[in-house]
Motif scaffolding. Structure first.
Motif, PDB file in Angstrom:
ATOM      1  N   ASP A 106      37.241  42.449  33.886  1.00 43.98           N
ATOM      2  CA  ASP A 106      37.647  42.072  35.192  1.00 43.98           C
ATOM      3  C   ASP A 106      36.392  41.799  36.282  1.00 43.98           C
ATOM      4  OD1 ASP A 106      40.296  42.034  34.510  1.00 43.98           O
ATOM      5  OD2 ASP A 106      40.725  44.053  35.091  1.00 43.98           O
ATOM      6  N   TRP A 107      35.678  43.042  36.216  1.00 45.75           N
ATOM      7  CA  TRP A 107      34.207  42.907  37.073  1.00 45.75           C
ATOM      8  C   TRP A 107      33.691  41.360  36.828  1.00 45.75           C
ATOM      9  CZ3 TRP A 107      29.086  43.465  36.491  1.00 45.75           C
ATOM     10  CH2 TRP A 107      28.201  43.856  37.596  1.00 45.75           C
ATOM     11  N   ARG A 117      34.670  38.708  35.720  1.00 43.13           N
ATOM     12  CA  ARG A 117      35.647  37.360  36.179  1.00 43.13           C
ATOM     13  C   ARG A 117      35.347  37.654  37.949  1.00 43.13           C
ATOM     14  NH1 ARG A 117      39.561  40.269  33.375  1.00 43.13           N
ATOM     15  NH2 ARG A 117      39.808  39.145  31.295  1.00 43.13           N
ATOM     16  N   THR A 118      35.407  38.675  38.377  1.00 44.18           N
ATOM     17  CA  THR A 118      35.139  38.583  40.023  1.00 44.18           C
ATOM     18  C   THR A 118      33.815  38.139  40.304  1.00 44.18           C
ATOM     19  OG1 THR A 118      36.862  40.512  39.969  1.00 44.18           O
ATOM     20  CG2 THR A 118      35.286  40.105  41.885  1.00 44.18           C
TER      21      THR A 118
END
Length: 152
Positions: free
Chosen positions: A120-121, A123-124
């Motif tokens: 997720d990190w 992707r951000t």
């Protein structure tokens, strides 16, 4: 961990035509994953690509072997230990801001170990860091969105 150079093992992980296509894919794309069952050939290939392309990025290439839990904190800590890499600020939010300003290649060797929070990190990070490219090596494609996959 000891790494064997593919040039001395007698088994190149990619032909010169494949290597040329991969170098172009890394320069033009955002994410490329080299997959395959055997760790050594895919690891040797991404490290060779990083060595060849480091001068194409203002901030160079950071090669990180993912270990342990594959958490964001471990990834940021590993980035701080990459030889020649300016030390990112402490803390994952500050590291994301720091990386957002970089023109660099982030190489993640053994990327299958990354946990869901780290994915997720990343992707951000890709959304806020236009100069960041990710080259990963793992058994499976890096699950951070659209990206190319090269199977060995």
């Amino acid at each position: 961990m000891m790494m064997r150079d593919h040039r001395t093992s007698g088994t190149p992980p990619a032909t010169s035509t494949e290597l040329s296509a991969l170098l172009t894919a890394v320069r033009r794309g955002r994410v490329l994953t080299v997959t395959g069952r055997c760790h050594q050939p895919r690891s040797a290939l991404v490290r060779d690509i990083a060595r060849r392309l480091t001068s194409n990025f203002c901030d160079g290439a950071a090669v990180v072997t993912v270990g342990g839990e594959g958490s964001v904190r471990e990834l940021v800590s590993a980035l701080g230990r990459v030889p020649g890499m300016p030390f990112p600020p402490y803390g994952t939010a500050n590291a994301a801001s720091w990386l957002a300003e970089r023109d660099m290649l982030l190489v993640l060797d053994d990327s299958d170990r990354l946990d869901a929070g780290t994915l997720d990190w990343l992707r951000t990070l890709l959304a806020v860091a236009p100069g960041l490219r990710i080259l990963a090596a793992g058994r499976q494609p890096l699950a951070v969105g659209q990206g190319r996959v090269h199977r060995l």
